[in-house]
Design a protein around this motif. Structure first.
Motif, PDB file in Angstrom:
ATOM      1  N   THR A  16       0.911  -1.177  -0.016  1.00  0.00           N
ATOM      2  CA  THR A  16      -0.122   0.123   0.028  1.00  0.00           C
ATOM      3  C   THR A  16       0.884   1.264  -0.080  1.00  0.00           C
ATOM      4  OG1 THR A  16      -1.857  -1.129   1.096  1.00  0.00           O
ATOM      5  CG2 THR A  16      -1.872   1.099   1.299  1.00  0.00           C
ATOM      6  N   LYS A  64       1.373   4.299  -2.553  1.00  0.00           N
ATOM      7  CA  LYS A  64       1.248   5.788  -2.309  1.00  0.00           C
ATOM      8  C   LYS A  64       2.431   6.661  -2.735  1.00  0.00           C
ATOM      9  CE  LYS A  64       0.639   8.437   2.181  1.00  0.00           C
ATOM     10  NZ  LYS A  64      -0.724   8.899   1.714  1.00  0.00           N
ATOM     11  N   SER A  88       1.927   7.283  -6.232  1.00  0.00           N
ATOM     12  CA  SER A  88       0.881   8.560  -6.528  1.00  0.00           C
ATOM     13  C   SER A  88       1.336   9.858  -5.994  1.00  0.00           C
ATOM     14  CB  SER A  88      -0.542   8.149  -5.913  1.00  0.00           C
ATOM     15  OG  SER A  88      -1.335   8.886  -5.705  1.00  0.00           O
TER      16      SER A  88
END
Length: 372
Positions: free
Chosen positions: A258, A262, A265
């Motif tokens: 995850t 992140k 992004s």
């Protein structure tokens, strides 16, 4: 209203990111051209590539503020058909000044590393690699009672009185000021040739050494006297720690996968490299924009779950992995975050001026790598 002089733009910039913050040997400051000219537009760029200069020409930018220096190693010659030659030639022909803010912009509060930390949503951040500590000064001013709040607010707004997360910290004590106005004076209170006894407050506060001139200027502007009385003393206290990189915390712990998403992004990249063991979860994050190979041990020392930096070397990755540190390399180019970040900061610094100069973030990608 008129365009700002390039020197005024750089003075505002250096009030935020002074050259004195740069690590020893770094090449910062004016690289090419002159600052003694008005500029209608200023371009913010990561690198001074030829395409960036073409963009500056198209947008009538007379000044480029770049993160990476145009000239880092001494040039033995300038051949205008290869290497940096065409870039230098175009800048000179089109009267474009080039200014570089490298490690000073990395270190500055709100600079590149803070921009990266903010993009990742880190909080409670601290310096990863200390480089210097700003000495503190004690400023003492003597102010008539009816102007105490004006002076207190002015010096606080200028940066005085910061203690931890508190600002505008001062101490005041009552006293009596005496003065004898001379024949050429225009006293705020009292009369020429007559001794005056004035009820005043002694205001004390702490000021970082690097902004003492700015605070004293604010003091003089807010003070009603022609010749304000004030003292500046050195202090044997630890000031603010400055340095490269940041270490901070995510709001909530997340899985490594995850967190990898992140990072992609936050920095707008499609691919990253990872090395080292995969942590059970990621909560504490260390980062250092650019090439942070030699600083991985600082991330380990801080107990970071993961270390983010660019240009990871093969053997550095092996050594850090053997020591149990998880690493993410999103590339050196993620420092492109500074283009919009510096633009916003400079717009806020110039907001109170009446200059018509516009700040422009370069749209040119200078990423040299492609992935297939």
């Amino acid at each position: 209203m008129k365009p700002a002089n390039a020197q005024a733009i750089i003075q505002a910039f250096e009030a935020w990111s002074p050259k004195s913050l740069a690590v020893e040997g770094d090449k910062v400051g004016l690289m090419l051209g002159t600052l003694n000219k008005p500029v209608r537009n200023v371009m913010i760029a990561l690198d001074v590539a030829e395409e960036v200069v073409d963009e500056a020409i198209e947008k009538d930018a007379g000044l480029i503020i770049a993160h990476h220096p145009l000239i880092f190693k001494p040039l033995k010659q300038i051949e205008t058909t290869s290497g940096q030659g065409p870039i230098i030639e175009k800048c000179i022909k089109h009267d474009i000044a080039v200014y570089a803010a490298h490690t000073n912009l990395d270190i500055a509060n709100g600079g590149v590393n803070d921009m990266m930390a903010e993009a990742l949503g880190l909080h409670s951040t601290n310096v990863l690699v200390p480089t210097q500590e700003v000495p503190l000064k004690k400023l003492v001013a003597f102010v008539p009672e009816d102007h105490v709040e004006d002076v207190r607010s002015a010096i606080g707004d200028a940066g005085a009185g910061h203690i931890g997360d508190y600002s505008h910290c001062t101490f005041a004590a009552d006293g009596t000021g005496t003065f004898l106005p001379g024949d050429e004076t225009n006293p705020y209170i009292g009369s020429q040739g007559e001794m005056e006894f004035a009820a005043e407050k002694r205001i004390e506060t702490v000021v970082p050494e690097n902004i003492i001139n700015k605070v004293v200027k604010a003091l003089k502007k807010a003070h009603p006297y022609e010749e304000p009385a004030y003292d500046v003393y050195p202090l044997d206290l630890n000031g603010e720690e400055l340095g490269l990189g940041r270490v901070g915390y995510l709001e909530d712990a997340v899985s490594f996968d995850t967190f990898v998403d992140k990072v992609k992004s936050a920095f707008a990249v499609d691919h990253i490299r990872t090395a080292g063991p995969v942590p059970d979860e990621v909560k504490k994050v260390a980062l250092l924009g650019g090439d942070g190979n030699k600083y991985w041990s600082y991330a380990k020392r801080h107990g970071a779950d993961v270390y983010i930096t660019g240009d990871l070397y093969y053997h550095v990755a092996q050594d850090a992995a053997m020591d149990g540190l998880s690493m993410i390399d999103p590339g050196h180019h993620v420092e492109k975050i500074m283009k919009e970040g510096v633009k916003r900061k400079m717009e806020s610094l110039l907001d109170s001026t009446k200059y018509t100069t516009q700040l422009i973030a370069s749209n040119v990608s200078t990423e040299p790598f492609s992935f297939r």
